[in-house]
Scaffold this active site. Structure first.
Site, PDB file in Angstrom:
ATOM      1  N   HIS A 155     -43.255  73.396 -46.572  1.00  0.00           N
ATOM      2  CA  HIS A 155     -41.992  72.681 -46.361  1.00  0.00           C
ATOM      3  C   HIS A 155     -41.630  71.825 -47.568  1.00  0.00           C
ATOM      4  CE1 HIS A 155     -43.920  73.275 -42.381  1.00  0.00           C
ATOM      5  NE2 HIS A 155     -42.726  73.753 -42.096  1.00  0.00           N
ATOM      6  N   ARG A 183     -53.548  66.006   2.427  1.00  0.00           N
ATOM      7  CA  ARG A 183     -54.565  66.454   1.455  1.00  0.00           C
ATOM      8  C   ARG A 183     -53.912  66.661   0.088  1.00  0.00           C
ATOM      9  NH1 ARG A 183     -59.497  68.831   3.923  1.00  0.00           N
ATOM     10  NH2 ARG A 183     -59.172  69.139   6.141  1.00  0.00           N
ATOM     11  N   HIS A 214     -45.764  70.624 -44.012  1.00  0.00           N
ATOM     12  CA  HIS A 214     -46.939  70.947 -44.817  1.00  0.00           C
ATOM     13  C   HIS A 214     -46.472  71.351 -46.223  1.00  0.00           C
ATOM     14  CE1 HIS A 214     -49.161  70.564 -41.153  1.00  0.00           C
ATOM     15  NE2 HIS A 214     -48.399  71.466 -40.563  1.00  0.00           N
ATOM     16  N   GLY A 260     -33.224  77.632 -42.577  1.00  0.00           N
ATOM     17  CA  GLY A 260     -34.333  78.531 -42.899  1.00  0.00           C
ATOM     18  C   GLY A 260     -34.390  79.715 -41.957  1.00  0.00           C
ATOM     19  N   ARG A 261     -35.564  80.333 -41.909  1.00  0.00           N
ATOM     20  CA  ARG A 261     -35.765  81.451 -40.982  1.00  0.00           C
ATOM     21  C   ARG A 261     -35.895  80.898 -39.567  1.00  0.00           C
ATOM     22  NH1 ARG A 261     -40.321  86.183 -40.784  1.00  0.00           N
ATOM     23  NH2 ARG A 261     -41.344  84.922 -39.219  1.00  0.00           N
ATOM     24  N   ASP A 262     -35.325  81.558 -38.587  1.00  0.00           N
ATOM     25  CA  ASP A 262     -35.437  81.160 -37.173  1.00  0.00           C
ATOM     26  C   ASP A 262     -35.036  79.707 -36.944  1.00  0.00           C
ATOM     27  OD1 ASP A 262     -36.447  83.584 -36.291  1.00  0.00           O
ATOM     28  OD2 ASP A 262     -38.482  83.040 -36.909  1.00  0.00           O
ATOM     29  N   HIS A 263     -33.952  79.283 -37.548  1.00  0.00           N
ATOM     30  CA  HIS A 263     -33.539  77.877 -37.400  1.00  0.00           C
ATOM     31  C   HIS A 263     -33.342  77.533 -35.921  1.00  0.00           C
ATOM     32  CE1 HIS A 263     -31.798  74.171 -39.131  1.00  0.00           C
ATOM     33  NE2 HIS A 263     -31.248  74.125 -37.928  1.00  0.00           N
ATOM     34  N   GLN A 291     -33.759  69.585 -41.625  1.00  0.00           N
ATOM     35  CA  GLN A 291     -34.000  69.349 -40.191  1.00  0.00           C
ATOM     36  C   GLN A 291     -35.373  69.923 -39.831  1.00  0.00           C
ATOM     37  OE1 GLN A 291     -32.789  68.785 -36.874  1.00  0.00           O
ATOM     38  NE2 GLN A 291     -34.404  70.112 -36.067  1.00  0.00           N
ATOM     39  N   THR A 292     -36.141  69.178 -39.040  1.00  0.00           N
ATOM     40  CA  THR A 292     -37.413  69.736 -38.568  1.00  0.00           C
ATOM     41  C   THR A 292     -37.844  69.097 -37.252  1.00  0.00           C
ATOM     42  OG1 THR A 292     -39.737  70.145 -39.113  1.00  0.00           O
ATOM     43  CG2 THR A 292     -38.785  68.137 -40.007  1.00  0.00           C
ATOM     44  N   ARG A 293     -38.638  69.876 -36.466  1.00  0.00           N
ATOM     45  CA  ARG A 293     -39.236  69.315 -35.245  1.00  0.00           C
ATOM     46  C   ARG A 293     -40.761  69.482 -35.304  1.00  0.00           C
ATOM     47  NH1 ARG A 293     -39.220  74.722 -32.779  1.00  0.00           N
ATOM     48  NH2 ARG A 293     -41.097  74.085 -31.681  1.00  0.00           N
ATOM     49  N   ARG A 298     -60.715  58.197  -1.059  1.00  0.00           N
ATOM     50  CA  ARG A 298     -60.132  57.989   0.290  1.00  0.00           C
ATOM     51  C   ARG A 298     -60.230  56.520   0.696  1.00  0.00           C
ATOM     52  NH1 ARG A 298     -57.702  61.751   3.434  1.00  0.00           N
ATOM     53  NH2 ARG A 298     -57.764  63.792   2.454  1.00  0.00           N
ATOM     54  N   ILE A 344     -62.647  67.798  -1.896  1.00  0.00           N
ATOM     55  CA  ILE A 344     -62.716  69.188  -1.419  1.00  0.00           C
ATOM     56  C   ILE A 344     -61.634  70.008  -2.119  1.00  0.00           C
ATOM     57  CG2 ILE A 344     -62.456  70.695   0.583  1.00  0.00           C
ATOM     58  CD1 ILE A 344     -63.592  68.478   2.339  1.00  0.00           C
ATOM     59  N   ALA A 345     -60.432  69.472  -2.209  1.00  0.00           N
ATOM     60  CA  ALA A 345     -59.283  70.155  -2.836  1.00  0.00           C
ATOM     61  C   ALA A 345     -59.185  71.605  -2.373  1.00  0.00           C
ATOM     62  CB  ALA A 345     -59.376  70.050  -4.354  1.00  0.00           C
TER      63      ALA A 345
HETATM   64  S1  PPS Z   1     -59.295  66.693   0.538  1.00  0.00           S
HETATM   65  O1  PPS Z   1     -59.029  67.876   1.387  1.00  0.00           O
HETATM   66  O2  PPS Z   1     -59.658  67.122  -0.820  1.00  0.00           O
HETATM   67  O3  PPS Z   1     -58.195  65.735   0.555  1.00  0.00           O
HETATM   68  O4  PPS Z   1     -60.568  65.999   1.174  1.00  0.00           O
HETATM   69  P1  PPS Z   1     -61.417  64.791   0.527  1.00  0.00           P
HETATM   70  O5  PPS Z   1     -60.517  63.702   0.089  1.00  0.00           O
HETATM   71  O6  PPS Z   1     -62.341  65.333  -0.487  1.00  0.00           O
HETATM   72  O7  PPS Z   1     -62.193  64.213   1.759  1.00  0.00           O
HETATM   73  C1  PPS Z   1     -63.228  64.901   2.265  1.00  0.00           C
HETATM   74  C2  PPS Z   1     -64.237  63.947   2.870  1.00  0.00           C
HETATM   75  O8  PPS Z   1     -63.705  63.396   4.063  1.00  0.00           O
HETATM   76  C3  PPS Z   1     -64.599  63.581   5.154  1.00  0.00           C
HETATM   77  N1  PPS Z   1     -63.790  64.250   6.210  1.00  0.00           N
HETATM   78  C4  PPS Z   1     -63.292  65.503   6.189  1.00  0.00           C
HETATM   79  N2  PPS Z   1     -63.429  66.541   5.331  1.00  0.00           N
HETATM   80  C5  PPS Z   1     -62.770  67.671   5.611  1.00  0.00           C
HETATM   81  N3  PPS Z   1     -62.005  67.861   6.694  1.00  0.00           N
HETATM   82  C6  PPS Z   1     -61.850  66.863   7.594  1.00  0.00           C
HETATM   83  N4  PPS Z   1     -61.074  67.037   8.666  1.00  0.00           N
HETATM   84  C7  PPS Z   1     -62.499  65.626   7.364  1.00  0.00           C
HETATM   85  N5  PPS Z   1     -62.558  64.456   8.039  1.00  0.00           N
HETATM   86  C8  PPS Z   1     -63.342  63.627   7.308  1.00  0.00           C
HETATM   87  C9  PPS Z   1     -65.786  64.325   4.626  1.00  0.00           C
HETATM   88  O9  PPS Z   1     -66.833  63.375   4.586  1.00  0.00           O
HETATM   89  C10 PPS Z   1     -65.449  64.734   3.223  1.00  0.00           C
HETATM   90  O10 PPS Z   1     -66.408  64.334   2.270  1.00  0.00           O
HETATM   91  P2  PPS Z   1     -67.402  65.326   1.512  1.00  0.00           P
HETATM   92  O11 PPS Z   1     -67.984  64.489   0.399  1.00  0.00           O
HETATM   93  O12 PPS Z   1     -66.600  66.482   1.004  1.00  0.00           O
HETATM   94  O13 PPS Z   1     -68.421  65.700   2.549  1.00  0.00           O
END
Ligand code: PPS
Length: 587
Positions: free
Chosen positions: A216, A461, A213, A301-304, A207-209, A447, A487-488
């Site tokens: 084995h 967002r 080599h 084997g070991r640690d089956h 048996q192996t996952r 977007r 922006i995240a």
């Molecule tokens: S997020 O938070 O990551 O989902 O935003 P993102 O998709 O990167 O969108 C940001 C771009 O949308 C424009 N925009 C705004 N940004 C921030 N806050 C608000 N309320 C907002 N409304 C419109 C803006 O042009 C951002 O683009 P970038 O390229 O960052 O300037």
């Protein structure tokens, strides 16, 4: 309670290696048509990957003598003393977990359930005999001897399973479909016939996952010689441990290894088993399954079936605990154990030895799985004492060095920090080099094309970033370069994206740390002025939060650098980490 002798006698119709009685739950065409017609009136349950593998093994008799998802008596007997109500040995619960609303809609003794795969195909019908709410913590303790969620079997049980169980007899309509390696997927009945055809009276299963080599191969050769048996390489290809080498790669490796065995002495067949990583109990389970496939011996084997280490860095089970438990129940299991300790390479002798048989004062060499991965990532040499060139070739196809893997460069920073500009410089640099397709997922572009219905609330967002992460992970998985520039603003969302991408390729978070003052001074799109005036609401940095990352691989303040200089910083980081090959001139 049955004694071992009584139990094994009762069990004897299953012990005969060839031709013994096997459970087969697949009904004939007439009954299947009847059940299909009736199924309009049944509730349907969509099976998980684990259920499907369990069902497949139940249907084909790999879990003989089981004919059902367990009812309560069997379940409790199995949890507490590894015995079914019949007295027969069985170490692992085979249960069907469902949600509370679904369970509450069932009638014990009269309901039937249509069990379906992810595409909605009806695979089987379950006759509901019992519905109950198990104590899953007690199950974890009894079966795995721990309730730690670091144990993958426990984690699944406590965090992924539904809280109700449904037990009852199964009628199989059709086994789950497989389109890959079809000629290697022999059922218990087919393997028994095959062994009889080949005249193999003694068969030792391995048996192996993991990929196999030299260690084995040496181990299995020794085992086969020791008990004068033929060898069945019987890898688990159902559900194994997170992070394991995918089974497609593994099977290609096994196929290439078959030539290392004396002609006609070894066979490869795939077992669609969903492992629980239950160590000692799992070893017994594996033995019973192999008996059902017509094997007479089983290598432990070991640690089956080991689940790794607990929170204190200690292994959940002792190295040889599985062998001890197996030995205790060997007569009931009905296959003989071939115990082995770990094989190690002795350099002077250019030979592998079980670790407890290494000649005195000899130097042994060892290469861990982690180190193997590292060497593959960096495109470094893999020593021939460790594995065969054919296996290295297969592994390198699946795990190319970093500069040939997919990659996501994920920018985060305020509006106006320069994300789009630097991202587009980076795109042209990668295109100039060639070799990997490049996709730009710029905030504004996404977007427009992917998230046009979304606004800027936290929920929207997050949804936007999850979409970007999903697309980037697909690109990365398939060997491309994704450059993301949103922006995240939220840390946990960025971490979620990282967790999606890292298992399939590279992920580099680039934080453009340019301050809000500088971004506001630039105000290229005039958005900051509108945000200050209250015309744009929830504007990041002004009226909405931005959580600074603490896990960025690269941090750049664009107040001090041109876009090209900033791109160069990122490229230098990628080179240092091996994501750009030495022969690829970027700058
Ligand atoms: S997020 O938070 O990551 O989902 O935003 P993102 O998709 O990167 O969108 C940001 C771009 O949308 C424009 N925009 C705004 N940004 C921030 N806050 C608000 N309320 C907002 N409304 C419109 C803006 O042009 C951002 O683009 P970038 O390229 O960052 O300037």
């Amino acid at each position: 309670m049955f004694t071992n002798l009584e139990a094994s006698t009762t069990h004897s119709h299953l012990i005969a290696p060839h031709g013994g009685e096997l459970v087969n739950l697949i009904v004939d065409d007439e009954r299947a048509a009847e059940l299909k017609a009736q199924s309009r009136d049944f509730p349907s349950w969509d099976l998980t990957a684990r259920h499907i593998r369990d069902l497949e093994l139940l249907m084909h008799g790999a879990f003989s003598p089981l004919r059902e998802f367990m009812t309560r008596g069997d379940y409790e007997g199995v949890c507490h003393n590894m015995r079914l109500t019949s007295g027969l040995l069985w170490p692992i619960p085979i249960t069907l977990d469902v949600t509370e609303p679904f369970a509450k809609g069932l009638k014990q003794g009269s309901s039937k359930i249509a069990l379906r795969d992810a595409e909605g195909v009806m695979l089987a019908v379950l006759h509901v005999e019992e519905v109950w709410q198990p104590d899953r913590k007690a199950e974890a303790k009894a079966v795995f001897n721990t309730t730690s969620p670091l144990h993958p079997g426990v984690n699944y049980l406590l965090n992924k399973e539904n809280p109700w169980y449904v037990g009852g007899r199964i009628e199989g309509l059709q086994p789950p479909a497989h389109y890959d390696f079809k000629n290697l997927r022999l059922t218990p009945a087919e393997l028994r016939v095959e062994f009889a055809r080949l005249g193999w009276r003694r068969v030792v299963a391995f048996q192996t996952r993991n990929p196999m080599h030299r260690a084995h191969v040496e181990l299995t050769l020794r085992a086969a010689k020791q008990v004068e048996a033929n060898l069945l390489i019987h890898p688990a290809v159902g559900v194994t441990k997170l992070g394991d080498v995918d089974y497609f790669t593994r099977v290609r490796c096994y196929q290439r290894l078959l030539t290392k065995y004396p002609h006609g002495t070894a066979k490869l067949s795939l077992l669609p088993l969903a492992m629980r990583l239950g160590g000692p109990r799992e070893a017994i389970w594996h033995g019973l399954i192999r008996k059902n496939h017509g094997c007479t011996h089983f290598i432990v084997g070991r640690d089956h079936a080991g689940p790794g280490k607990d929170g204190d860095g200690k292994p959940f089970y002792g190295h040889y605990e599985a062998q001890e438990l197996f030995r205790k129940h060997e007569a009931d299991i009905g296959v003989s154990m071939v115990p082995f300790s770990m094989m190690v390479y002795v350099e002077d002798e250019d030979k592998y030895f079980p670790e407890d048989e290494v000649p005195k004062d000899k130097h042994v060499l060892h290469l861990s799985g982690t180190e193997l991965r590292q060497r593959l990532n960096e495109g470094r040499d893999i020593p021939p004492w460790f594995t065969y060139p054919e296996v290295v070739q297969e592994l390198r196809r699946s795990f190319p060095p970093r500069h040939k893997q997919g990659l996501t460069v994920f920018f985060t920073g305020l509006s106006g920090a320069g994300k789009s500009t630097i991202a587009s410089v980076l795109v042209t640099k990668f295109l100039e080099v060639g070799g990997r397709p490049v996709t730009l997922l710029d905030g504004d572009l996404v977007r427009k094309h992917l998230s046009s219905e979304l606004g800027f609330s936290k929920e929207h967002r997050d949804l936007n970033i999850h979409r970007i992460g999903y697309v980037a992970s697909e690109i990365t998985k398939n060997g491309g370069i994704a450059i993301c520039a949103p922006i995240a603003p939220y840390d946990s969302t960025r971490k979620h994206v990282r967790a999606m991408i890292e298992p399939v390729g590279g992920f580099i978070l680039v934080h453009l740390s340019t301050s809000v003052d500088v971004c506001e001074q630039r105000d290229r799109k005039g958005l900051y002025a509108k945000a200050r005036a209250g015309i744009i609401k929830e504007f990041t940095g002004i009226s909405d939060p931005y959580e600074e990352p603490t896990d960025a691989e690269v941090v750049i303040d664009t107040a001090e650098l041109t876009p090209e200089e900033a791109a160069q910083e990122i490229i230098l980081h990628l080179e240092r980490e091996g994501f750009i090959g030495l022969n690829e001139e970027l700058a």
